[in-house]
Scaffold this motif. Sequence first.
Motif, PDB file in Angstrom:
ATOM      1  N   THR A   1     -77.922  18.386  92.575  1.00  0.00           N
ATOM      2  CA  THR A   1     -79.025  19.337  92.510  1.00  0.00           C
ATOM      3  C   THR A   1     -79.978  19.048  93.663  1.00  0.00           C
ATOM      4  OG1 THR A   1     -78.842  19.297  90.109  1.00  0.00           O
ATOM      5  CG2 THR A   1     -80.867  20.214  91.018  1.00  0.00           C
ATOM      6  N   ASP A   2     -80.406  20.103  94.342  1.00  0.00           N
ATOM      7  CA  ASP A   2     -81.353  19.934  95.449  1.00  0.00           C
ATOM      8  C   ASP A   2     -82.735  19.630  94.855  1.00  0.00           C
ATOM      9  OD1 ASP A   2     -82.971  20.031  97.667  1.00  0.00           O
ATOM     10  OD2 ASP A   2     -82.202  21.939  98.401  1.00  0.00           O
ATOM     11  N   ILE A   3     -83.279  18.470  95.165  1.00  0.00           N
ATOM     12  CA  ILE A   3     -84.601  18.052  94.649  1.00  0.00           C
ATOM     13  C   ILE A   3     -85.589  17.839  95.790  1.00  0.00           C
ATOM     14  CG2 ILE A   3     -83.703  17.050  92.502  1.00  0.00           C
ATOM     15  CD1 ILE A   3     -83.986  14.281  93.903  1.00  0.00           C
ATOM     16  N   THR A   4     -85.326  18.452  96.913  1.00  0.00           N
ATOM     17  CA  THR A   4     -86.191  18.283  98.088  1.00  0.00           C
ATOM     18  C   THR A   4     -87.633  18.689  97.772  1.00  0.00           C
ATOM     19  OG1 THR A   4     -84.297  18.717  99.524  1.00  0.00           O
ATOM     20  CG2 THR A   4     -86.484  18.910 100.519  1.00  0.00           C
ATOM     21  N   ASP A   5     -87.811  19.832  97.120  1.00  0.00           N
ATOM     22  CA  ASP A   5     -89.172  20.295  96.792  1.00  0.00           C
ATOM     23  C   ASP A   5     -89.897  19.278  95.910  1.00  0.00           C
ATOM     24  OD1 ASP A   5     -88.783  22.583  98.246  1.00  0.00           O
ATOM     25  OD2 ASP A   5     -88.352  23.862  96.511  1.00  0.00           O
ATOM     26  N   ARG A   6     -89.179  18.742  94.909  1.00  0.00           N
ATOM     27  CA  ARG A   6     -89.799  17.763  94.008  1.00  0.00           C
ATOM     28  C   ARG A   6     -90.182  16.499  94.766  1.00  0.00           C
ATOM     29  NH1 ARG A   6     -86.517  14.342  89.856  1.00  0.00           N
ATOM     30  NH2 ARG A   6     -86.452  13.125  91.749  1.00  0.00           N
ATOM     31  N   ILE A   7     -89.299  15.993  95.620  1.00  0.00           N
ATOM     32  CA  ILE A   7     -89.571  14.764  96.377  1.00  0.00           C
ATOM     33  C   ILE A   7     -90.760  14.985  97.310  1.00  0.00           C
ATOM     34  CG2 ILE A   7     -88.631  13.186  98.116  1.00  0.00           C
ATOM     35  CD1 ILE A   7     -87.478  12.767  95.310  1.00  0.00           C
ATOM     36  N   GLU A   8     -90.797  16.133  97.984  1.00  0.00           N
ATOM     37  CA  GLU A   8     -91.925  16.433  98.875  1.00  0.00           C
ATOM     38  C   GLU A   8     -93.221  16.572  98.076  1.00  0.00           C
ATOM     39  OE1 GLU A   8     -90.573  19.884 100.987  1.00  0.00           O
ATOM     40  OE2 GLU A   8     -89.384  18.685 102.414  1.00  0.00           O
ATOM     41  N   ALA A   9     -93.143  17.196  96.916  1.00  0.00           N
ATOM     42  CA  ALA A   9     -94.341  17.343  96.070  1.00  0.00           C
ATOM     43  C   ALA A   9     -94.830  15.984  95.587  1.00  0.00           C
ATOM     44  CB  ALA A   9     -94.035  18.256  94.890  1.00  0.00           C
ATOM     45  N   GLU A  10     -93.876  15.089  95.216  1.00  0.00           N
ATOM     46  CA  GLU A  10     -94.263  13.738  94.780  1.00  0.00           C
ATOM     47  C   GLU A  10     -94.911  12.970  95.922  1.00  0.00           C
ATOM     48  OE1 GLU A  10     -90.657  12.058  93.235  1.00  0.00           O
ATOM     49  OE2 GLU A  10     -90.847  13.090  91.302  1.00  0.00           O
ATOM     50  N   ALA A  11     -94.358  13.101  97.138  1.00  0.00           N
ATOM     51  CA  ALA A  11     -94.940  12.420  98.302  1.00  0.00           C
ATOM     52  C   ALA A  11     -96.336  12.957  98.585  1.00  0.00           C
ATOM     53  CB  ALA A  11     -94.031  12.576  99.520  1.00  0.00           C
TER      54      ALA A  11
ATOM     55  N   GLU B   1     -99.880  10.922  98.387  1.00  0.00           N
ATOM     56  CA  GLU B   1    -100.840  10.931  99.491  1.00  0.00           C
ATOM     57  C   GLU B   1    -102.196  11.448  99.016  1.00  0.00           C
ATOM     58  OE1 GLU B   1    -101.512  13.261 103.668  1.00  0.00           O
ATOM     59  OE2 GLU B   1     -99.428  12.796 103.113  1.00  0.00           O
ATOM     60  N   LEU B   2    -102.157  12.511  98.223  1.00  0.00           N
ATOM     61  CA  LEU B   2    -103.394  13.066  97.677  1.00  0.00           C
ATOM     62  C   LEU B   2    -104.096  12.066  96.768  1.00  0.00           C
ATOM     63  CD1 LEU B   2    -105.170  15.598  97.539  1.00  0.00           C
ATOM     64  CD2 LEU B   2    -103.804  16.354  95.596  1.00  0.00           C
ATOM     65  N   ASN B   3    -103.328  11.380  95.922  1.00  0.00           N
ATOM     66  CA  ASN B   3    -103.904  10.359  95.044  1.00  0.00           C
ATOM     67  C   ASN B   3    -104.528   9.230  95.852  1.00  0.00           C
ATOM     68  OD1 ASN B   3    -103.464  11.530  92.555  1.00  0.00           O
ATOM     69  ND2 ASN B   3    -101.468  10.568  92.255  1.00  0.00           N
ATOM     70  N   ALA B   4    -103.861   8.821  96.948  1.00  0.00           N
ATOM     71  CA  ALA B   4    -104.409   7.753  97.791  1.00  0.00           C
ATOM     72  C   ALA B   4    -105.729   8.197  98.412  1.00  0.00           C
ATOM     73  CB  ALA B   4    -103.403   7.364  98.869  1.00  0.00           C
ATOM     74  N   ARG B   5    -105.774   9.439  98.916  1.00  0.00           N
ATOM     75  CA  ARG B   5    -107.018   9.954  99.491  1.00  0.00           C
ATOM     76  C   ARG B   5    -108.097  10.097  98.427  1.00  0.00           C
ATOM     77  NH1 ARG B   5    -105.590  15.138 102.823  1.00  0.00           N
ATOM     78  NH2 ARG B   5    -103.868  15.169 101.369  1.00  0.00           N
ATOM     79  N   LEU B   6    -107.701  10.546  97.262  1.00  0.00           N
ATOM     80  CA  LEU B   6    -108.652  10.684  96.162  1.00  0.00           C
ATOM     81  C   LEU B   6    -109.228   9.328  95.755  1.00  0.00           C
ATOM     82  CD1 LEU B   6    -110.024  12.556  94.138  1.00  0.00           C
ATOM     83  CD2 LEU B   6    -108.040  12.298  92.641  1.00  0.00           C
ATOM     84  N   GLU B   7    -108.376   8.319  95.693  1.00  0.00           N
ATOM     85  CA  GLU B   7    -108.866   6.976  95.354  1.00  0.00           C
ATOM     86  C   GLU B   7    -109.837   6.470  96.410  1.00  0.00           C
ATOM     87  OE1 GLU B   7    -105.804   4.167  94.356  1.00  0.00           O
ATOM     88  OE2 GLU B   7    -104.895   5.525  92.898  1.00  0.00           O
TER      89      GLU B   7
END
Length: 183
Positions: free
Chosen positions: A30-40, A44-50
């Motif tokens: 199954t292609d999970i590219t979108d999920r992996i990119e969203a997780e990355a 990154e967003l969580n790191a900036r938020l922290e």
Amino acid sequence: FSRDVSIGAAFYKQTWYLVPNTQRVRIYSTDITDRIEAEAALRELNARLEETVDVRTQELHKANENLKQDVARRMQVEDALQAEKQRFNQVLEILPAYLILLTPDYHVSFANRYFREHFGESYGRPCFEYLFGRSEPCEICETFKTLDIKKPIHWEWTGPDQRIYDVFDYPFTDVDGSLLILE
């Protein structure tokens, strides 16, 4: 068994199932590219938020410390003002002369101890009523002229105790801006 694999810029979830009885393996992908990119992106967003939360927390702590210092300074100033007010009131209370504040409608808004001891309490009555038992202002009273001329005046007054008083009246602006007479 399952695993995530990358092929170029794409990511896939590979799952192998052992089919019982046939000894065969089925492989699904199954292609999970979108999920992996969203997780990355989420990491990154969580790191900036922290980082932002850390910066804002530090700013908040600094602001809180500044507020605590401001509150402490204000409390010191209020304590000093209260002490000055108390000292001033004590001076007014021990003066061996009367001191009153009169409103334009003939009421005593403040009277020091000397005045109260010699003439009693007004209990909200106008000065002419409680000092002389009159229903109207005294004709010979010069006190209220100071409001008209906006200057101090000096005159003699025969009090209800039949003593003659050397009276000084001054226009006085109260803390709320209202005009009074300091006598």
